[in-house]
Design a protein around this motif. Structure first.
Motif, PDB file in Angstrom:
ATOM      1  N   ASP A 134       0.843  -1.194   0.000  1.00  0.00           N
ATOM      2  CA  ASP A 134       0.000   0.000   0.000  1.00  0.00           C
ATOM      3  C   ASP A 134       0.883   1.251   0.000  1.00  0.00           C
ATOM      4  OD1 ASP A 134      -2.234  -1.634   0.175  1.00  0.00           O
ATOM      5  OD2 ASP A 134      -2.343  -1.504   2.365  1.00  0.00           O
ATOM      6  N   SER A 135       0.353   2.338  -0.541  1.00  0.00           N
ATOM      7  CA  SER A 135       1.034   3.631  -0.483  1.00  0.00           C
ATOM      8  C   SER A 135       0.895   4.199   0.940  1.00  0.00           C
ATOM      9  CB  SER A 135       0.408   4.585  -1.496  1.00  0.00           C
ATOM     10  OG  SER A 135       1.023   5.837  -1.464  1.00  0.00           O
ATOM     11  N   PRO A 136       1.907   4.835   1.500  1.00  0.00           N
ATOM     12  CA  PRO A 136       3.214   5.203   0.933  1.00  0.00           C
ATOM     13  C   PRO A 136       4.300   4.169   1.220  1.00  0.00           C
ATOM     14  CG  PRO A 136       2.974   6.295   3.035  1.00  0.00           C
ATOM     15  CD  PRO A 136       1.710   5.461   2.845  1.00  0.00           C
ATOM     16  N   HIS A 137       3.909   3.001   1.725  1.00  0.00           N
ATOM     17  CA  HIS A 137       4.916   2.020   2.145  1.00  0.00           C
ATOM     18  C   HIS A 137       5.665   1.423   0.963  1.00  0.00           C
ATOM     19  CE1 HIS A 137       2.873   2.524   5.918  1.00  0.00           C
ATOM     20  NE2 HIS A 137       1.752   2.042   5.424  1.00  0.00           N
ATOM     21  N   ASP A 138       5.111   1.593  -0.245  1.00  0.00           N
ATOM     22  CA  ASP A 138       5.810   1.101  -1.433  1.00  0.00           C
ATOM     23  C   ASP A 138       7.061   1.915  -1.730  1.00  0.00           C
ATOM     24  OD1 ASP A 138       4.233   3.327  -1.989  1.00  0.00           O
ATOM     25  OD2 ASP A 138       3.832   2.731  -4.054  1.00  0.00           O
ATOM     26  N   LEU A 139       7.265   3.005  -0.987  1.00  0.00           N
ATOM     27  CA  LEU A 139       8.442   3.857  -1.200  1.00  0.00           C
ATOM     28  C   LEU A 139       9.600   3.482  -0.274  1.00  0.00           C
ATOM     29  CD1 LEU A 139       6.643   7.324  -1.523  1.00  0.00           C
ATOM     30  CD2 LEU A 139       7.324   5.750  -3.342  1.00  0.00           C
ATOM     31  N   LEU A 140       9.459   2.409   0.487  1.00  0.00           N
ATOM     32  CA  LEU A 140      10.548   1.990   1.372  1.00  0.00           C
ATOM     33  C   LEU A 140      11.833   1.702   0.598  1.00  0.00           C
ATOM     34  CD1 LEU A 140       8.681  -0.329   3.917  1.00  0.00           C
ATOM     35  CD2 LEU A 140       9.943   1.775   4.451  1.00  0.00           C
TER      36      LEU A 140
END
Length: 420
Positions: free
Chosen positions: A229-235
């Motif tokens: 899920d966004s914003p966790h895809d930016l890890l």
């Protein structure tokens, strides 16, 4: 009567039809049981356009060479057809010193496979953290050239080009038998001077219809993913792999995949399932499910399911299918900030169908078999989609050189070219 009938409308079969139609005056058909091309493994994959640095040149040299040759062909087609193409790069992580030694071996393989030295380097832990602050590892290979694409869309684009060149695609046609150049279908028959079997997860079954590869079996593994899920895809902004813990088995340690459409997925596991299209279900109690599986597999696959080491590994893989938390805990080894609650949607599920030798071992390389009026490509697994354009072109040359493709050469304007 067709000059060539290709069985299987995945990425490989579609590319084979394209090369024949673009280079020969031939009457070509593609027989596909689904309503379109690339319905199964050709679409249900990570979408990574691989650099072959991790392929052993002694056992997979042909696949490695095809991957390098095919990259610019896919990139050009994606540009011309408007298919998403995202250059993400890849980090292949070593989590300890033993795995670091594997990375050093990969670097030697990369040189032998012809990988551009400017596209690949080994990074230490601090260099990795400067690139991806949330990643933890001992060291990593950074391959800057790798990209993410939509192989299903690319296959449909090359299918359109093959149709323009004269190929007939016969959808909804399931092969039930092959004998003396006649292909029996559920709804009729097709006659061809040459039959080319590119049926992917069903290719061994098709070959055995012609009495070839009788001592071999296959076993189908479903790999499942979860979407971040966004914003966790930016890890992490780079696609991340880890060195496989059990290299002798087709189990892939978890990836962090940056897809061409902008989504991020983690996975996979590797759960044995009854067939090459079992994308859902069949996962419950391990002992009960394995018992059911033993009822449907035969030969060397049945012997493999009696191997204690293999069964131990399968049990661990099964747990990551039953439990999202179990899968995410595996990802936390290199991305410690990730949490199960960051993933609320199932991602792609795909099937890999490795062939098992009569001795009960997984076949490492592609197997090509010539029959009476037929040619079969079996065990064409990862990175098969990456290398399909060049591999299929070389396959067509093999058919020509063996005298199986008896058609007049007639080269036409088309999207791809390979020099002889």
């Amino acid at each position: 009567m067709y000059d060539v009938a290709v069985v299987g409308g995945g990425v490989l079969g579609t590319c084979v039809s394209y090369w024949i139609s673009s280079q020969y005056d031939a009457n070509v058909c593609v027989i596909e049981k689904e309503p379109d091309v690339a319905v199964h493994a050709s679409s249900r994959n990570t979408g990574v356009v691989h650099s072959p640095f991790y392929l052993n040149p002694d056992t997979k040299g042909a696949l490695a060479g095809a991957a390098l040759e095919s990259y610019p062909m896919w990139e050009g087609l994606a540009r011309d057809a408007g298919v998403p193409w995202k250059k993400t790069g890849v980090l292949e992580l070593a989590l300890d010193e033993s795995q670091h030694q594997t990375l050093q071996k990969y670097m030697k393989w990369a040189r032998k496979n012809g990988v551009n030295p400017g596209d690949i380097e080994i990074l230490d832990q601090r260099q990795v953290m400067r690139m991806e602050p949330n990643i933890r590892c001992h060291s990593a290979i950074h391959s800057s050239s790798e990209a993410s694409a939509d192989f299903g869309a690319l296959t449909r684009a090359i299918k359109s080009e093959s149709e323009r060149l004269g190929t007939r695609f016969m959808f909804g046609s399931r092969v039930s038998g092959i004998r003396n150049g006649t292909i029996s279908l559920d709804d009729g028959k097709v006659e061809a001077r040459l039959i080319v079997n590119c049926a992917g997860g069903n290719s061994l079954d098709v070959a055995q219809m012609t009495s070839l590869a009788s001592g071999y079996s296959d076993l189908h593994f479903r790999g499942e993913y979860w979407t971040a899920d966004s914003p966790h895809d930016l890890l992490a902004g780079t696609t991340v792999y880890t060195v496989a813990e059990f290299a002798g088995y087709p189990f892939l340690d978890p990836h962090w995949i940056k897809r061409a459409d902008g989504t991020t997925e983690v996975g996979p596991n590797a759960v044995p399932v009854p067939g090459p299209e079992t994308y859902e279900g069949y996962v419950g109690d391990v002992a009960e499910s394995l018992s059911k599986l033993k009822d449907v597999v035969t030969g060397s696959a049945k012997r493999l399911l009696a191997n204690p080491e293999f069964l131990s590994l399968v049990s661990k893989e099964w747990l990551s299918s039953l439990s999202k938390g179990a899968m995410i805990r595996r990802v936390q080894r290199f991305l410690p900030d990730v949490r199960p609650e960051f993933f609320t949607r199932r991602g792609t599920a795909g099937i890999r169908s490795p062939v098992i030798t009569p001795e009960g071992r997984f076949l490492e390389d592609v197997m090509e078999l010539e029959g009476d009026g037929s040619f079969h490509v079996i065990n064409y697994n990862s990175p098969g989609a990456t290398g399909a354009p060049a591999y299929s072109a070389h396959l067509v040359r093999t058919l020509r050189d063996r005298g199986l493709l008896e058609c007049r050469e007639s080269r036409r304007d088309s999207v791809w070219r390979l020099e002889d």
